[in-house]
Write a protein that holds these residues in place. Structure first.
Motif, PDB file in Angstrom:
ATOM      1  N   GLY A 122     -67.040  -1.374 -25.850  1.00 48.75           N
ATOM      2  CA  GLY A 122     -67.097  -1.859 -27.212  1.00 48.75           C
ATOM      3  C   GLY A 122     -68.355  -2.661 -27.425  1.00 48.75           C
ATOM      4  O   GLY A 122     -69.170  -2.822 -26.504  1.00 48.75           O
ATOM      5  N   PHE A 123     -68.510  -3.161 -28.625  1.00 42.70           N
ATOM      6  CA  PHE A 123     -69.715  -3.896 -28.975  1.00 42.70           C
ATOM      7  C   PHE A 123     -69.397  -4.987 -29.985  1.00 42.70           C
ATOM      8  O   PHE A 123     -68.500  -4.830 -30.814  1.00 42.70           O
ATOM      9  CB  PHE A 123     -70.766  -2.957 -29.577  1.00 42.70           C
ATOM     10  N   VAL A 124     -70.158  -6.065 -29.908  1.00 41.44           N
ATOM     11  CA  VAL A 124     -70.171  -7.090 -30.946  1.00 41.44           C
ATOM     12  C   VAL A 124     -71.438  -6.826 -31.750  1.00 41.44           C
ATOM     13  O   VAL A 124     -72.537  -6.820 -31.200  1.00 41.44           O
ATOM     14  CB  VAL A 124     -70.195  -8.513 -30.355  1.00 41.44           C
ATOM     15  N   VAL A 125     -71.270  -6.559 -33.026  1.00 40.19           N
ATOM     16  CA  VAL A 125     -72.389  -6.227 -33.896  1.00 40.19           C
ATOM     17  C   VAL A 125     -72.578  -7.373 -34.886  1.00 40.19           C
ATOM     18  O   VAL A 125     -71.699  -7.644 -35.697  1.00 40.19           O
ATOM     19  CB  VAL A 125     -72.131  -4.905 -34.656  1.00 40.19           C
ATOM     20  N   ASN A 126     -73.710  -8.057 -34.785  1.00 38.68           N
ATOM     21  CA  ASN A 126     -74.064  -9.133 -35.703  1.00 38.68           C
ATOM     22  C   ASN A 126     -75.081  -8.597 -36.691  1.00 38.68           C
ATOM     23  O   ASN A 126     -76.115  -8.074 -36.287  1.00 38.68           O
ATOM     24  CB  ASN A 126     -74.656 -10.322 -34.942  1.00 38.68           C
ATOM     25  N   CYS A 127     -74.782  -8.708 -37.969  1.00 38.67           N
ATOM     26  CA  CYS A 127     -75.674  -8.118 -38.975  1.00 38.67           C
ATOM     27  C   CYS A 127     -75.785  -9.013 -40.197  1.00 38.67           C
ATOM     28  O   CYS A 127     -75.608  -8.556 -41.312  1.00 38.67           O
ATOM     29  CB  CYS A 127     -75.186  -6.735 -39.362  1.00 38.67           C
ATOM     30  N   ASN A 128     -76.083 -10.255 -39.966  1.00 37.21           N
ATOM     31  CA  ASN A 128     -76.262 -11.197 -41.070  1.00 37.21           C
ATOM     32  C   ASN A 128     -77.669 -11.018 -41.616  1.00 37.21           C
ATOM     33  O   ASN A 128     -78.580 -11.784 -41.341  1.00 37.21           O
ATOM     34  CB  ASN A 128     -76.034 -12.621 -40.589  1.00 37.21           C
ATOM     35  N   ASN A 129     -77.869  -9.937 -42.366  1.00 35.07           N
ATOM     36  CA  ASN A 129     -79.184  -9.577 -42.879  1.00 35.07           C
ATOM     37  C   ASN A 129     -79.060  -9.030 -44.297  1.00 35.07           C
ATOM     38  O   ASN A 129     -77.957  -8.830 -44.787  1.00 35.07           O
ATOM     39  CB  ASN A 129     -79.847  -8.554 -41.944  1.00 35.07           C
ATOM     40  N   PRO A 130     -80.169  -8.776 -44.940  1.00 37.54           N
ATOM     41  CA  PRO A 130     -80.114  -8.301 -46.330  1.00 37.54           C
ATOM     42  C   PRO A 130     -79.413  -6.950 -46.513  1.00 37.54           C
ATOM     43  O   PRO A 130     -78.884  -6.675 -47.581  1.00 37.54           O
ATOM     44  CB  PRO A 130     -81.590  -8.192 -46.734  1.00 37.54           C
ATOM     45  N   CYS A 158     -71.683   3.778 -30.534  1.00 38.22           N
ATOM     46  CA  CYS A 158     -70.464   4.459 -30.066  1.00 38.22           C
ATOM     47  C   CYS A 158     -70.497   5.974 -30.303  1.00 38.22           C
ATOM     48  O   CYS A 158     -69.447   6.606 -30.344  1.00 38.22           O
ATOM     49  CB  CYS A 158     -69.245   3.863 -30.762  1.00 38.22           C
ATOM     50  N   ASP A 159     -71.666   6.536 -30.463  1.00 35.20           N
ATOM     51  CA  ASP A 159     -71.795   7.985 -30.703  1.00 35.20           C
ATOM     52  C   ASP A 159     -70.955   8.452 -31.888  1.00 35.20           C
ATOM     53  O   ASP A 159     -70.346   9.519 -31.848  1.00 35.20           O
ATOM     54  CB  ASP A 159     -71.444   8.782 -29.447  1.00 35.20           C
ATOM     55  N   GLY A 160     -70.875   7.620 -32.903  1.00 31.02           N
ATOM     56  CA  GLY A 160     -70.227   8.011 -34.150  1.00 31.02           C
ATOM     57  C   GLY A 160     -68.748   7.706 -34.260  1.00 31.02           C
ATOM     58  O   GLY A 160     -68.190   7.752 -35.342  1.00 31.02           O
ATOM     59  N   ARG A 161     -68.077   7.382 -33.161  1.00 32.15           N
ATOM     60  CA  ARG A 161     -66.630   7.151 -33.217  1.00 32.15           C
ATOM     61  C   ARG A 161     -66.307   5.748 -32.720  1.00 32.15           C
ATOM     62  O   ARG A 161     -66.544   5.423 -31.568  1.00 32.15           O
ATOM     63  CB  ARG A 161     -65.900   8.189 -32.385  1.00 32.15           C
ATOM     64  N   TYR A 162     -65.764   4.943 -33.616  1.00 26.23           N
ATOM     65  CA  TYR A 162     -65.404   3.585 -33.239  1.00 26.23           C
ATOM     66  C   TYR A 162     -64.257   3.093 -34.114  1.00 26.23           C
ATOM     67  O   TYR A 162     -63.950   3.666 -35.150  1.00 26.23           O
ATOM     68  CB  TYR A 162     -66.606   2.638 -33.369  1.00 26.23           C
ATOM     69  N   ARG A 163     -63.626   2.028 -33.636  1.00 32.25           N
ATOM     70  CA  ARG A 163     -62.544   1.378 -34.375  1.00 32.25           C
ATOM     71  C   ARG A 163     -62.897  -0.096 -34.498  1.00 32.25           C
ATOM     72  O   ARG A 163     -63.295  -0.731 -33.524  1.00 32.25           O
ATOM     73  CB  ARG A 163     -61.239   1.544 -33.605  1.00 32.25           C
ATOM     74  N   VAL A 164     -62.778  -0.627 -35.691  1.00 31.24           N
ATOM     75  CA  VAL A 164     -63.078  -2.042 -35.915  1.00 31.24           C
ATOM     76  C   VAL A 164     -61.897  -2.877 -35.420  1.00 31.24           C
ATOM     77  O   VAL A 164     -60.770  -2.702 -35.866  1.00 31.24           O
ATOM     78  CB  VAL A 164     -63.355  -2.331 -37.409  1.00 31.24           C
ATOM     79  N   LEU A 165     -62.162  -3.772 -34.481  1.00 30.93           N
ATOM     80  CA  LEU A 165     -61.127  -4.664 -33.957  1.00 30.93           C
ATOM     81  C   LEU A 165     -61.114  -5.991 -34.704  1.00 30.93           C
ATOM     82  O   LEU A 165     -60.067  -6.619 -34.846  1.00 30.93           O
ATOM     83  CB  LEU A 165     -61.360  -4.934 -32.471  1.00 30.93           C
ATOM     84  N   GLU A 166     -62.282  -6.421 -35.154  1.00 29.65           N
ATOM     85  CA  GLU A 166     -62.394  -7.718 -35.818  1.00 29.65           C
ATOM     86  C   GLU A 166     -63.576  -7.678 -36.786  1.00 29.65           C
ATOM     87  O   GLU A 166     -64.605  -7.091 -36.487  1.00 29.65           O
ATOM     88  CB  GLU A 166     -62.634  -8.791 -34.758  1.00 29.65           C
ATOM     89  N   ARG A 167     -63.392  -8.320 -37.928  1.00 26.67           N
ATOM     90  CA  ARG A 167     -64.456  -8.392 -38.936  1.00 26.67           C
ATOM     91  C   ARG A 167     -64.526  -9.820 -39.454  1.00 26.67           C
ATOM     92  O   ARG A 167     -63.553 -10.337 -40.000  1.00 26.67           O
ATOM     93  CB  ARG A 167     -64.156  -7.427 -40.073  1.00 26.67           C
ATOM     94  N   ILE A 172     -69.942 -14.531 -41.420  1.00 27.35           N
ATOM     95  CA  ILE A 172     -71.122 -14.398 -40.559  1.00 27.35           C
ATOM     96  C   ILE A 172     -71.525 -12.938 -40.363  1.00 27.35           C
ATOM     97  O   ILE A 172     -72.423 -12.651 -39.585  1.00 27.35           O
ATOM     98  CB  ILE A 172     -70.911 -15.068 -39.189  1.00 27.35           C
ATOM     99  N   LYS A 173     -70.871 -12.039 -41.071  1.00 29.73           N
ATOM    100  CA  LYS A 173     -71.146 -10.599 -40.985  1.00 29.73           C
ATOM    101  C   LYS A 173     -71.213 -10.137 -39.527  1.00 29.73           C
ATOM    102  O   LYS A 173     -72.255  -9.787 -39.005  1.00 29.73           O
ATOM    103  CB  LYS A 173     -72.423 -10.245 -41.730  1.00 29.73           C
ATOM    104  N   ARG A 174     -70.045 -10.142 -38.896  1.00 29.02           N
ATOM    105  CA  ARG A 174     -69.948  -9.714 -37.508  1.00 29.02           C
ATOM    106  C   ARG A 174     -68.775  -8.769 -37.345  1.00 29.02           C
ATOM    107  O   ARG A 174     -67.681  -9.026 -37.850  1.00 29.02           O
ATOM    108  CB  ARG A 174     -69.766 -10.909 -36.584  1.00 29.02           C
ATOM    109  N   LEU A 175     -69.006  -7.677 -36.646  1.00 29.87           N
ATOM    110  CA  LEU A 175     -67.953  -6.731 -36.298  1.00 29.87           C
ATOM    111  C   LEU A 175     -67.761  -6.724 -34.789  1.00 29.87           C
ATOM    112  O   LEU A 175     -68.732  -6.810 -34.040  1.00 29.87           O
ATOM    113  CB  LEU A 175     -68.321  -5.302 -36.696  1.00 29.87           C
ATOM    114  N   VAL A 176     -66.519  -6.601 -34.353  1.00 26.64           N
ATOM    115  CA  VAL A 176     -66.210  -6.296 -32.966  1.00 26.64           C
ATOM    116  C   VAL A 176     -65.577  -4.915 -33.013  1.00 26.64           C
ATOM    117  O   VAL A 176     -64.584  -4.705 -33.722  1.00 26.64           O
ATOM    118  CB  VAL A 176     -65.253  -7.333 -32.345  1.00 26.64           C
TER     119      VAL A 176
END
Length: 90
Positions: free
Chosen positions: A37-45, A59-68, A72-76
């Motif tokens: 999995g990944f923590v994606v931080n995207c606090n940008n315009p 994730c090669d196109g397939r992922y499930r959001v565990l946390e949003r 702070i615009k962050r996805l796990v």
């Protein structure tokens, strides 16, 4: 005229630096289920679109959001297998 050009170049360099500081970052993790999995931080315009684009790429196109996290615009995210159905092996 040369002073004006220098001022414009300095301003452009500062803006580029500020935008670079707000870039999307992707940090790898192992989820509770033991998957990649990944923590994606995207606090940008670009906002949430850049988060989802980065997660899909990681994730090669397939992922499930565990946390949003809205403020702070962050996805796990957890990467999904390429198969249509996931079966847990118990």
């Amino acid at each position: 005229m040369p002073g004006s050009l220098t001022l414009r170049l300095t301003t452009m360099a500062l803006l580029a630096g500020l935008l670079g500081a707000c870039a999307t970052t992707v940090d790898p993790i192992t989820t509770k289920r033991g998957r990649d999995g990944f923590v994606v931080n995207c606090n940008n315009p670009e906002g949430w679109a850049s988060c989802h684009d980065a997660a899909a790429e990681a994730c090669d196109g397939r992922y499930r959001v565990l946390e949003r996290k809205e403020h702070i615009k962050r996805l796990v995210v957890e990467c999904r297998k390429s198969q249509r159905y996931d079966y847990d092996n118990d």
